[in-house]
Design an enzyme around this catalytic site. Sequence first.
Site, PDB file in Angstrom:
ATOM      1  N   SER A  12      36.705  45.968  35.060  1.00 48.94           N
ATOM      2  CA  SER A  12      37.409  44.698  34.966  1.00 48.94           C
ATOM      3  C   SER A  12      37.668  44.312  33.510  1.00 48.94           C
ATOM      4  CB  SER A  12      36.635  43.611  35.720  1.00 48.94           C
ATOM      5  OG  SER A  12      37.395  42.449  35.858  1.00 48.94           O
ATOM      6  N   ASP A  62      43.778  41.185  32.770  1.00 45.62           N
ATOM      7  CA  ASP A  62      42.771  42.130  32.286  1.00 45.62           C
ATOM      8  C   ASP A  62      43.117  43.550  32.737  1.00 45.62           C
ATOM      9  OD1 ASP A  62      42.209  41.801  34.968  1.00 45.62           O
ATOM     10  OD2 ASP A  62      40.044  41.688  34.717  1.00 45.62           O
ATOM     11  N   ASP A 103      42.259  45.744  35.017  1.00 47.10           N
ATOM     12  CA  ASP A 103      42.553  46.062  36.413  1.00 47.10           C
ATOM     13  C   ASP A 103      43.369  44.973  37.089  1.00 47.10           C
ATOM     14  OD1 ASP A 103      40.309  44.312  36.415  1.00 47.10           O
ATOM     15  OD2 ASP A 103      39.791  44.945  38.442  1.00 47.10           O
ATOM     16  N   ASP A 129      43.006  41.818  37.881  1.00 44.21           N
ATOM     17  CA  ASP A 129      42.519  40.887  38.896  1.00 44.21           C
ATOM     18  C   ASP A 129      42.201  39.523  38.292  1.00 44.21           C
ATOM     19  OD1 ASP A 129      40.169  41.541  37.564  1.00 44.21           O
ATOM     20  OD2 ASP A 129      38.991  41.891  39.374  1.00 44.21           O
TER      21      ASP A 129
END
Length: 655
Positions: free
Chosen positions: A189, A344, A346, A348
């Site tokens: 993340s 960010d 990824d 999410d």
Amino acid sequence: MSLADQLQAAASSGQLLDASLDNIRALLAASDNPLYSASIEELATAGRWAELNDRFFQALKFGTGGLRGRTVGKIVTKAERGSAPEDQRPEAPCVGTNAMNFYNVSRATRGLVTYLKNFRANAKLSGKPSIVFAHDTRHFSAEFAKFCAKIAMDHGANVYLFDYCRATPEMSFAVRQLRADAGVMITASHNPAHDNGYKVNFNDGAGIVEPHATGIIKEVNAIKGEEYTALPEAERGQLTTLADDMDQQYLARVETMMLQPELLQKEEAKKLKIVFTALHGAGGVLVPVLLKKLGFNFLTVPEQDVRDGRFPTVKSPNPENASALQMAVDLANKEGADIIIGTDPDCDRMGVGVRNASGEMVLLTGNQVGSLMAWYRTKTMFDLGILTAENKSHAVLLKTFVTSPLQDAIAAKFGINCVNTLTGFKWISAKLSKYESALPADILSRYRDLNNVESRNARLKHSKFLVFGGEESYGYMGDDFSRDKDGNGAVVMFAELAAYAASRGLTVAGLLDQVYCEVGYFLERNESKVFEGASGAAQITKLADSYGSNPPKEVDGSAVIKVRDFRKDEITDEEGEVVMKEKMLFVDLADGRSFAVRPSGTEPKIKYYMFGRSVPAAGQSLSAEELTAAKAKVTESLASMWAWLDKDIDARLAS
């Protein structure tokens, strides 16, 4: 002196932890990989015992949904570096039982497949289990995903593997669309570049909760080595590559999250200019496609469009941090843009910046962004007739206990439900699974094939309809077709909100002030204490335990009137559901302030969440002057609270 003797001597002298010694011996006994022995010997010979302890003091544990840890060591050994230049990624990931490497992702995948096979057998389901694998742009993410896909197939699971980096929410969506048994996202993340992780979602597309979490962990922990024998070819799983077709299915649903596309026909909204940055991550795959298709006026930060796991232009790729968004701010100032948006690695999480009354770009907190979107979506759904007096009892905002109570106040103002969950989006998603399962059987059997209107109508009639879900740590959700926080969808929702403000002749900051005047001024301040490595983990445990055994009776001059210990108290949510135990403590003060403390499930830190408010009398609102005074008073009260807590932390650690 042999390596074995060196290690034993270091353990005897207290330089090497007994647990580290045990884990080093277990790894070397379980594998003859020369990378392992060479790296351990190099560190031992150099007396790098702190590094060895950090790498081996424990086996990497499942946290909030999977594994997360360093994939590049603080010290990179020559064996790990290989021929890679110093400023590039090492050739091999960090060696260690407490590191993200091929050894640990192998164990995780084999344990996951075993659990899925047992789960299907117990449910009397025929056929092979299936897993969706996706990855972001981090170091070794693509290699880990391909490696895990092969292992899963060798053990008899069918695999869906994305052809390139994708966002976590698209992985979740794909699990639901494909009726897969699980999904795995290789990501850490928003963590620093040296970290990576292995995030597991179950067959509903959501992060794993009990009993699946414990079941998977049990299977993973039973595997000690990395050698295995693949099944006969006829029994192995098949590979399906996911590419543009899945993107298009996902994009079609994300586009429906814009409630009023006609806003962009208004001249004021047309002038809105957005700067977007993917921070070198997977957000660059689909966010620009979405913004262009929906008609927003935007530009990106070219240097940060480059997908690079080093994240070379930022200290850490976390859109919560001002420094990560500085290049976007600079470009916005140069180009006269109104807002900035960053996601960010990824995709999410989403962070934003907006112009204040003086025209300066200021960053909003995750609480402010989530509260604004909750307010806008609730108000707009009533304006459009989606929500009515008759069905509003079926509408719900979902948030975590440590997310701003402003959202509880917004829900109360509009007469809809607000339900609080434990920290971690998997708990919000677990509520969505509960609401889905409450649908009539004939709808439930085809629920994942319904379009957004059909799905919404079914929930409003028979169950609970999610208006908005969010957490203070910059994660947001606007529908339930994906069961994870969604940076792609969040960009759409926030861009629409900004267009709405512009169409009213307001800045986003001005709109936020209007919301404050309506329901009261709420402010949150989040702080963390970082304690890395083996010694740090012990400090975090000591500090967290101290609040349970010795909760404060007075904080910053105000008496404590209530303590909620989520570790031992029975706590129920707004729906009467008993909340699972967690290492979190909430403290309420007589003057209206409160704070919560909990160790992070994904990072080596302990977190403090502080809350203050100034609300008008029932039926009243705050004037502009009252709001200005409230902001100053509440801000000062939280600064004072943190100064007190900071000193108290030192005292607790010293005791």
